[in-house]
Design an enzyme around this catalytic site. Structure first.
Site, PDB file in Angstrom:
ATOM      1  N   GLU A  14      -5.031  -5.738  -4.550  1.00  0.00           N
ATOM      2  CA  GLU A  14      -3.757  -5.076  -4.849  1.00  0.00           C
ATOM      3  C   GLU A  14      -3.987  -3.846  -5.714  1.00  0.00           C
ATOM      4  OE1 GLU A  14      -0.753  -4.727  -4.226  1.00  0.00           O
ATOM      5  OE2 GLU A  14       0.403  -6.584  -4.074  1.00  0.00           O
ATOM      6  N   ASP A  15      -3.110  -2.873  -5.577  1.00  0.00           N
ATOM      7  CA  ASP A  15      -3.156  -1.716  -6.467  1.00  0.00           C
ATOM      8  C   ASP A  15      -2.625  -2.080  -7.845  1.00  0.00           C
ATOM      9  OD1 ASP A  15      -0.600  -2.116  -5.430  1.00  0.00           O
ATOM     10  OD2 ASP A  15      -0.207  -0.017  -4.995  1.00  0.00           O
ATOM     11  N   ASP A  53       2.960  -6.118 -10.821  1.00  0.00           N
ATOM     12  CA  ASP A  53       4.090  -5.688 -11.641  1.00  0.00           C
ATOM     13  C   ASP A  53       4.954  -6.911 -11.977  1.00  0.00           C
ATOM     14  OD1 ASP A  53       5.944  -3.958 -12.838  1.00  0.00           O
ATOM     15  OD2 ASP A  53       6.905  -3.428 -10.958  1.00  0.00           O
ATOM     16  N   PHE A  94       5.729   4.161 -14.965  1.00  0.00           N
ATOM     17  CA  PHE A  94       5.553   4.274 -13.521  1.00  0.00           C
ATOM     18  C   PHE A  94       4.363   5.185 -13.240  1.00  0.00           C
ATOM     19  CE2 PHE A  94       6.259   5.222  -9.108  1.00  0.00           C
ATOM     20  CZ  PHE A  94       6.660   3.988  -8.628  1.00  0.00           C
ATOM     21  N   ARG A 146      -0.132   9.770  -3.394  1.00  0.00           N
ATOM     22  CA  ARG A 146      -1.214   8.810  -3.158  1.00  0.00           C
ATOM     23  C   ARG A 146      -2.573   9.495  -3.200  1.00  0.00           C
ATOM     24  NH1 ARG A 146       1.091   4.007  -1.306  1.00  0.00           N
ATOM     25  NH2 ARG A 146       2.922   4.174  -0.006  1.00  0.00           N
TER      26      ARG A 146
HETATM   27  P1  IMP Z   1       5.527  -6.610  -7.775  1.00  0.00           P
HETATM   28  O1  IMP Z   1       5.929  -7.342  -6.544  1.00  0.00           O
HETATM   29  O2  IMP Z   1       6.709  -6.304  -8.664  1.00  0.00           O
HETATM   30  O3  IMP Z   1       4.387  -7.246  -8.541  1.00  0.00           O
HETATM   31  O4  IMP Z   1       5.117  -5.176  -7.337  1.00  0.00           O
HETATM   32  C1  IMP Z   1       3.941  -4.880  -6.766  1.00  0.00           C
HETATM   33  C2  IMP Z   1       4.054  -3.613  -5.959  1.00  0.00           C
HETATM   34  O5  IMP Z   1       5.034  -2.703  -6.494  1.00  0.00           O
HETATM   35  C3  IMP Z   1       2.759  -2.872  -6.016  1.00  0.00           C
HETATM   36  O6  IMP Z   1       1.865  -3.312  -5.024  1.00  0.00           O
HETATM   37  C4  IMP Z   1       3.210  -1.437  -5.831  1.00  0.00           C
HETATM   38  O7  IMP Z   1       3.281  -1.130  -4.468  1.00  0.00           O
HETATM   39  C5  IMP Z   1       4.593  -1.376  -6.429  1.00  0.00           C
HETATM   40  N1  IMP Z   1       4.559  -0.805  -7.804  1.00  0.00           N
HETATM   41  C6  IMP Z   1       4.796  -1.451  -8.961  1.00  0.00           C
HETATM   42  N2  IMP Z   1       4.687  -0.640 -10.018  1.00  0.00           N
HETATM   43  C7  IMP Z   1       4.352   0.571  -9.525  1.00  0.00           C
HETATM   44  C8  IMP Z   1       4.067   1.848 -10.133  1.00  0.00           C
HETATM   45  O8  IMP Z   1       4.082   2.045 -11.366  1.00  0.00           O
HETATM   46  N3  IMP Z   1       3.760   2.864  -9.279  1.00  0.00           N
HETATM   47  C9  IMP Z   1       3.721   2.707  -7.926  1.00  0.00           C
HETATM   48  N4  IMP Z   1       3.964   1.524  -7.315  1.00  0.00           N
HETATM   49  C10 IMP Z   1       4.282   0.466  -8.111  1.00  0.00           C
HETATM   50 MG    MG Z   2       1.495  -2.402  -3.255  1.00  0.00          MG
END
Ligand code: IMP
Ligand code: MG
Length: 189
Positions: free
Chosen positions: A102-103, A106, A155, A168
């Site tokens: 994963e990148d 969050d 962010f 990106r």
């Molecule tokens: P989660 O489901 O809330 O854990 O979110 C995960 C996904 O939200 C990541 O794989 C990202 O694609 C996106 N995401 C969350 N925070 C950021 C950010 O600061 N910048 C860009 N994408 C984000």
């Molecule tokens: Mg993602």
């Protein structure tokens, strides 16, 4: 003449050299932990593709790769709360040592959903490596097994991460002081 590069006016959170050094450490740890095995790396598109490309080239044991595509964010900087698979895996993960790539972790919604969906296919093991961890934002109690950097609640874009599908392509990870700032960047001169 080439146009001037986009995004350079956004403040840097993690520069390319720091990211590269940390990925070397992660790859060494993963190669050691999975010694004698052949992990199956599952990249979550699109955000993880740049990280995954750098990570696999530093992994020193046999590994295989696949990708799935998840949609959880629209053209906004807050989670929609909705997660759906828009591109599924190509090959079976049954009996495989699956390492999700994963990148960013969050709220934890995406990974919690993936744990459920992938876990149902009987992998031998299921772990997560995430480049970034916004730990303070977690609303579902999931943890990554390998974390590149823990970052504050800002962010971020670049190195695969987007805002409205843009940025990106930046080499560094930069943060967006406020979404309003970004919208003004996108306005024509
Ligand atoms: P989660 O489901 O809330 O854990 O979110 C995960 C996904 O939200 C990541 O794989 C990202 O694609 C996106 N995401 C969350 N925070 C950021 C950010 O600061 N910048 C860009 N994408 C984000
Ligand atoms: Mg993602």
């Amino acid at each position: 003449m080439n146009p001037s590069p986009v995004g350079l006016d956004l403040p840097i959170l993690l520069d390319a050299a720091k990211i590269d050094a940390r990925i070397s450490e992660l790859a060494a740890t993963i190669s050691n932990d999975y010694r004698g095995k052949s992990p199956h790396l599952v990249g979550v598109l699109k955000g993880a593709w740049v990280f995954m490309a750098d990570l696999v080239r530093k992994i020193s044991i046999h590994c295989t790769v696949d990708f799935l595509s998840i949609q959880s964010y629209g053209a906004d900087t807050v989670s929609s709360g909705e997660v759906k698979i828009t591109k599924d895996l190509d090959v079976s993960i049954e009996g495989r040592d699956v390492l999700v790539v994963e990148d960013i972790l969050d709220t934890g919604r995406t990974y919690s959903y993936l744990q459920e969906v992938l876990g149902a296919h009987d992998p031998a093991s299921l772990k997560l490596v995430t480049l970034l961890d916004k730990h303070s934002r977690r609303s579902i109690p999931v943890e990554a097994d390998y974390v590149g950097f823990e970052i504050p609640d800002v962010f971020v874009v670049g190195y695969g991460l987007d805002f409205d599908q843009k940025y990106r392509n930046l080499a560094d990870i930069r943060h967006i002081p406020s979404p309003q700032t970004l919208f003004s960047f996108d306005k024509p001169e």
